[in-house]
Design a protein around this motif. Structure first.
Motif, PDB file in Angstrom:
ATOM      1  N   GLU A 195     -56.244  -5.403 116.769  1.00  8.89           N
ATOM      2  CA  GLU A 195     -56.121  -3.958 116.824  1.00  8.89           C
ATOM      3  C   GLU A 195     -55.341  -3.417 115.613  1.00  8.89           C
ATOM      4  O   GLU A 195     -54.738  -1.707 115.463  1.00  8.89           O
ATOM      5  N   ASP A 203     -54.609   6.279 119.111  1.00 10.29           N
ATOM      6  CA  ASP A 203     -55.127   5.142 120.093  1.00 10.29           C
ATOM      7  C   ASP A 203     -54.311   4.016 120.133  1.00 10.29           C
ATOM      8  O   ASP A 203     -54.614   3.549 121.325  1.00 10.29           O
ATOM      9  N   HIS A 206     -51.812   4.736 122.799  1.00  9.05           N
ATOM     10  CA  HIS A 206     -52.423   5.022 124.346  1.00  9.05           C
ATOM     11  C   HIS A 206     -52.859   3.979 124.955  1.00  9.05           C
ATOM     12  O   HIS A 206     -52.229   3.473 125.794  1.00  9.05           O
ATOM     13  N   ARG A 207     -53.353   2.856 123.416  1.00  7.46           N
ATOM     14  CA  ARG A 207     -54.011   1.424 124.755  1.00  7.46           C
ATOM     15  C   ARG A 207     -52.854   0.482 125.012  1.00  7.46           C
ATOM     16  O   ARG A 207     -52.877  -0.041 126.039  1.00  7.46           O
ATOM     17  N   PHE A 209     -49.256   1.840 125.870  1.00  2.79           N
ATOM     18  CA  PHE A 209     -48.180   2.411 126.665  1.00  2.79           C
ATOM     19  C   PHE A 209     -48.764   3.472 127.449  1.00  2.79           C
ATOM     20  O   PHE A 209     -48.118   4.552 126.811  1.00  2.79           O
ATOM     21  N   ASN A 210     -49.711   2.862 128.167  1.00  2.00           N
ATOM     22  CA  ASN A 210     -50.039   4.327 128.649  1.00  2.00           C
ATOM     23  C   ASN A 210     -49.608   5.009 129.445  1.00  2.00           C
ATOM     24  O   ASN A 210     -49.983   5.897 130.082  1.00  2.00           O
ATOM     25  N   GLU A 211     -48.872   4.232 130.153  1.00  2.00           N
ATOM     26  CA  GLU A 211     -48.226   4.824 131.240  1.00  2.00           C
ATOM     27  C   GLU A 211     -46.484   5.967 131.059  1.00  2.00           C
ATOM     28  O   GLU A 211     -45.726   6.380 131.442  1.00  2.00           O
ATOM     29  N   GLU A 212     -46.147   5.555 129.685  1.00  2.00           N
ATOM     30  CA  GLU A 212     -45.097   6.266 128.735  1.00  2.00           C
ATOM     31  C   GLU A 212     -46.027   7.263 128.121  1.00  2.00           C
ATOM     32  O   GLU A 212     -46.769   7.450 127.816  1.00  2.00           O
ATOM     33  N   THR A 213     -44.536   8.083 128.198  1.00  2.00           N
ATOM     34  CA  THR A 213     -44.973   9.613 127.344  1.00  2.00           C
ATOM     35  C   THR A 213     -43.935   9.479 125.510  1.00  2.00           C
ATOM     36  O   THR A 213     -42.745   8.514 125.400  1.00  2.00           O
TER      37      THR A 213
END
Ligand SMILES: [Zn+2]
Length: 290
Positions: A195, A203, A206-207, A209-213
């Motif tokens: 990865e 991508d 996002h993969r 830390f998708n809960e974080e901004t």
């Protein structure tokens, strides 16, 4: 599509945590093909190049960062450099086999790595860190943990085509929730080499830390470039002294200097040497006053 040869910064909007990502592609391939490194020797060179590239942008230095390890192990020399203009260069010398079980001290036959920070217009700053652990990231994290610097973690991966890595650093300031730093590290640690090396950064983040901004900054292009030149090499000969230069000329017929970083060759004959050591030196032969 993944952007190649780039360095890119990101910030967690809700926490005082920042990150830096580096992918070396063409630049790494050009450096990798110059030496005769293999296996872990090659990976360590690539990973070290990623480390200095990450650090030069994280520390926002106007100048350069060099990482150097010299010892008596099978990988007896490693030296890498990244500049704030995003030029990288590096070399390593392997003289024996490196087993997978060896820790860094055995690989290099040294107990320390040296990090030199050159800032434009200031004296170079040198930091020495113990070569602890098996992976280069172990030694770097130990250095950051024990030198009163910001808590910093590294993830590095390298093969013949690509060397990539990311860094996550905790900035001064209060976390929104106490677990945030541990949570971010835990999520980051799930990244695989595949990865890290192959997925576009957007991508990848996002993969992980998708809960974080997250805020992603513009990337900078990295390229391989050597700062050696005929003038600099002549300057080196000048500091060697005329007697020594004459001796080499007598023995070899000419003075041939090979740049370890880029394989450029600079050769000097008797006339060149007389010019270099002549009145006024090579830089300003016509402005000498008597
Ligand atoms: Zn060079």
């Amino acid at each position: 599509m993944k952007k190649l040869d780039q360095s890119q910064r990101y910030l967690f909007d809700d926490h005082p945590i920042r990150g830096q990502y580096v992918s070396l592609d063409q630049s790494w391939q050009e450096i990798a093909q110059q030496g005769e490194l293999q296996g872990r020797g090659l990976s360590l060179l690539g990973e070290a190049l990623v480390v200095v590239s990450l650090l030069v942008d994280t520390l926002k230095i106007d100048g350069s960062i060099t990482l150097q390890i010299r010892g008596k192990g099978p990988l007896e020399l490693l030296v890498v450099e990244a500049s704030s203009e995003h030029k990288i260069r590096g070399t390593a010398r392997q003289s024996g086999d490196i087993d997978d079980e060896m820790d860094l001290q055995q690989v290099f036959g040294s107990e320390y790595l040296v990090i030199t920070i050159k800032t434009d217009g200031a004296e170079p700053h040198q930091g020495i860190a113990p070569l602890s652990g098996v992976k280069l990231s172990d030694a770097l994290e130990h250095y950051f943990a024990t030198s009163e610097q910001l808590p910093t973690r590294f993830w590095l991966a390298c093969d013949e085509k690509n060397a990539s890595g990311m860094l996550i650093q905790k900035l001064p300031g209060k976390l929104k929730d106490d677990d945030a730093w541990d949570r971010v590290l835990h999520l980051a640690s799930t990244v695989t080499d595949e990865e890290l090396q192959r997925i576009p950064l957007g991508d990848l983040l996002h993969r992980l830390f998708n809960e974080e901004t997250l805020r992603l900054f513009d990337p900078s292009s990295i390229k391989f470039s050597c700062s050696c030149s005929r003038e600099r090499t002549a300057g080196m000969l000048l500091s060697l002294g005329k007697a020594e230069a004459d001796q080499i000329l007598e023995d070899e017929g000419e003075i041939s200097v090979n740049c370890e970083f880029c394989n450029s060759n600079y050769s000097f004959d008797q006339i060149d040497i007389e010019q270099i050591f002549g009145e006024g030196g090579i830089t300003s032969p016509s402005t000498t006053t008597h």
